[in-house]
Motif scaffolding. Structure first.
Motif, mmCIF file in Angstrom:
data_model
loop_
_atom_site.group_PDB
_atom_site.id
_atom_site.type_symbol
_atom_site.label_atom_id
_atom_site.label_comp_id
_atom_site.label_asym_id
_atom_site.label_seq_id
_atom_site.Cartn_x
_atom_site.Cartn_y
_atom_site.Cartn_z
ATOM 1 N N THR A 131 0.933 -1.128 0.088
ATOM 2 C CA THR A 131 0.009 -0.039 0.076
ATOM 3 C C THR A 131 0.928 1.309 -0.005
ATOM 4 O OG1 THR A 131 -1.730 -1.204 1.233
ATOM 5 C CG2 THR A 131 -1.883 1.262 1.231
ATOM 6 N N ALA A 132 1.727 1.354 0.881
ATOM 7 C CA ALA A 132 2.744 2.435 0.953
ATOM 8 C C ALA A 132 3.509 2.459 -0.294
ATOM 9 C CB ALA A 132 3.759 2.272 2.028
ATOM 10 N N MET A 133 3.827 1.687 -0.906
ATOM 11 C CA MET A 133 4.591 1.757 -2.474
ATOM 12 C C MET A 133 3.551 2.481 -3.315
ATOM 13 S SD MET A 133 6.710 -1.925 -2.725
ATOM 14 C CE MET A 133 6.932 -1.718 -4.380
ATOM 15 N N THR A 134 2.285 1.939 -3.323
ATOM 16 C CA THR A 134 1.436 2.288 -4.476
ATOM 17 C C THR A 134 1.050 3.756 -4.102
ATOM 18 O OG1 THR A 134 0.293 0.203 -4.392
ATOM 19 C CG2 THR A 134 -0.952 2.271 -5.142
ATOM 20 N N LEU A 135 1.188 4.350 -2.816
ATOM 21 C CA LEU A 135 0.777 5.734 -2.497
ATOM 22 C C LEU A 135 1.978 6.729 -2.867
ATOM 23 C CD1 LEU A 135 -0.860 5.163 1.013
ATOM 24 C CD2 LEU A 135 -1.937 5.848 -1.196
#
Length: 338
Positions: A131-135
């Motif tokens: 999720t953090a990578m996507t954001l």
């Protein structure tokens, strides 16, 4: 009359359903819904076979459970690892930023980078990290692949020996030949077949009994041994016990078994699991259909049955996928039948 054509050799294969036994079941509302079939072997502290369930002599592909041996060979050949880096050498990690930072340090110590890795590009299995990578718009990378620590260690061994690095996964590469030699020596049997693992590295077929012997060798080795391979693998196992998060990930099964029970645990793809309890008992098993759901549950039950682990301590583990839900209630369990 012409001579009959020579018969083709039988294809290499693992054991069959006829040779497997039930290791666990899924029970929902009192109804047995699914059965997990496989084979398993338990060694005692002296290395003797205490239990053999199903076929434990036909070869299996150990997949990532072979990583301690691969790491030991690379370290003996000159891969210099510090602290937690040795745990990453044998990890199937969840790709967190913390894991990646260690792998980057390992590569940098050999003047290497992510582009030198030959494991595939991947996204992390850790959901929060994904999720953090996507954001932040970060793309998948080879560093996030769960075997990147093993690959970094292999590259460091090649650097130390002055060997080529672009082809370090080739089965004919001297690094890979050294790994085969070590596997055969400690398993006590010849490699039956060599395949390509999911990460692109060679993986070598041995029996579950041979696999159990390799894990026993790894987990009883001493850092003061006269054997350099034993010193190397002892450092790896010690690093895993010091930093259990590194071998798997926070809240994940292998990490929690190691941290909570002091028991070395290493899962491999296609339903393979090895565990070594502080008592010296070792389990190696394979779920025949390749499913991983029952691997930890069955391995822990086998260790409990031999008195190697406390049943109450095992029951307190909250990360095992044992509870089955129906609506808002728990209506059944995944339970071992061994």
């Amino acid at each position: 009359m012409t001579d009959a054509a020579p018969s083709a050799p039988a294809p290499a294969a693992t054991f069959t359903a006829a040779d497997a036994v039930e290791l666990a079941v899924v029970e929902r509302s009192g109804f047995v819904e699914s059965r997990h079939l496989g084979s398993a072997v338990v060694l005692g502290p002296d290395g003797a076979v205490l239990r053999a369930l199903g076929d434990v002599t036909t070869p299996v592909l150990p997949r990532s459970t072979l990583k301690p041996v691969q790491a030991a060979a690379a370290i003996t050949l000159g891969a210099e690892l510090v602290g937690v880096q040795a745990a990453l050498a044998t990890a199937s990690h969840s790709g967190t930023d913390r894991h990646v930072a260690v792998v980057e340090q390992m590569l940098a110590s050999g003047d290497l980078g992510a582009d030198d890795l030959r494991c595939p590009v991947a996204t992390p299995s850790d959901s929060a990290t994904r999720t953090a990578m996507t954001l932040r718009g970060e793309a998948p990378s080879r560093l996030r692949m769960n075997c990147s620590g093993k690959h970094a260690t292999m590259l460091l061994a090649c650097r130390a020996q002055g060997w080529s690095t672009h082809d370090y996964l080739d089965p004919s590469h001297p690094l890979q030949r050294a790994i085969v030699d070590l596997v055969e020596r400690i398993a006590g049997e010849p490699v039956a077949a060599t395949a390509v693992d999911g990460c692109g590295a060679p993986v070598h077929a041995i029996s579950l009994t041979g696999l159990a012997r390799t894990i026993r060798w790894a987990t009883i080795a001493s850092t003061s041994s006269d054997d350099p391979d034993e010193r190397a693998v002892a450092a790896v196992i010690a690093a895993v016990h010091t930093d259990p998060w590194a071998i798997d990930g926070p809240g994940r099964e292998n990490t929690e078994v190691i941290a909570s029970l002091g028991t070395f645990a290493k899962g491999g793809a296609e339903g393979v699991m090895v565990m070594a309890a502080p008592s010296g008992h070792v389990v190696a098993l394979k779920i025949l259909d390749g499913g991983a759901r029952a691997t930890s549950v069955a391995a822990l039950a086998l260790l409990v049955a031999e008195g190697a682990l406390d049943a109450d301590a095992v029951a307190e583990l909250t990360t095992l996928p044992t509870d089955l839900r129906g609506g808002d209630a728990v209506v059944g369990r995944l339970r071992a039948t061994v």
